[in-house]
Write an enzyme that holds these catalytic residues in place. Sequence first.
Site: not given
Length: 305
Positions: A211, A213, A237, A242, A261, A263
């Site tokens: 959670v 990077r 996450d 991305e 992404h 959380s």
Amino acid sequence: MHSIEQAAEVRYTGADGLAGALAGADALFVYDFLSTAVPGAWHAADRLRWLHIASAGVDPVLFPGLVDSEVVLTNSRGVFDDSIAEYVLGVILTFAKGIARSLDLQRENRWLHRESERIGGKRAIVVGTGPIGRSIARLLRAAGMRVSGAGRRARDGDPDFGTVHSSEALAEQLPEADYVVAVAPLTERTKGMFDAKAFAAMKPSARFVNVGRGELVVTGDLVAALRDGQLAGAALDVFETEPLPAESPLWTMPEVLVSPHMSGDFVGWRNTLVEVFADNFQRWREGVPLRNVVDKKLGYVPSSP
């Protein structure tokens, strides 16, 4: 932003217009915390004194021009601490109680009795001992887990982690962990810290949760470790790229939980981010110390203890 608009000239812009908006500006609020537009527009920052980013991580704006300048950098730490901690507890329980498998069986109309794991007494190492890591540690301890931390310096008697190991000694602790939670800030020291060597040090029954990077992880090494049975599962996450590419094997690997992404993103988080900036803006106008000032050499807000 209404109160700020009454006190200052506010310019709203996207990435394409950032350079024009920066000219003559005293402060910059980077609301799009994933944007990489600031370095390219930095040449226009002719009088900037303060930059605030709407996230805890500051890597998108931590480029040499800013680091070497006198511009003060602040972040939004504290907004997402408890929400991310709840996410981490949630995915740990999902693994331990086989919830994903239960949902699969439900969709198949299959009644298949199984036993599940306890999380009480299991050991978790939280890599990253800032406010988010502390919230995670407190919640996992409350659930009965044995928690330790890994951070910049080793110490005993920490109020949340008990024992904090130095990041350099992390490899020695990984074989004992049932869950490894990555929440460290992205710096030159932490980039790629979870690689083939780190995953090989974990026991085959361990689960990995990221959670922090995406760049903390060498993705190819993680995929290989999961494929080869070096890890029992992963909850991810954040990712190096991305959105996660559709062709990534992580989408369909067994015992892998993928979330986009999110959380920390609770209902109302966007307004809370603006409130954090507005509070700091008022402090800035009054000439009192700003909250959440980032040490630009370290890449995060120094914590105490």
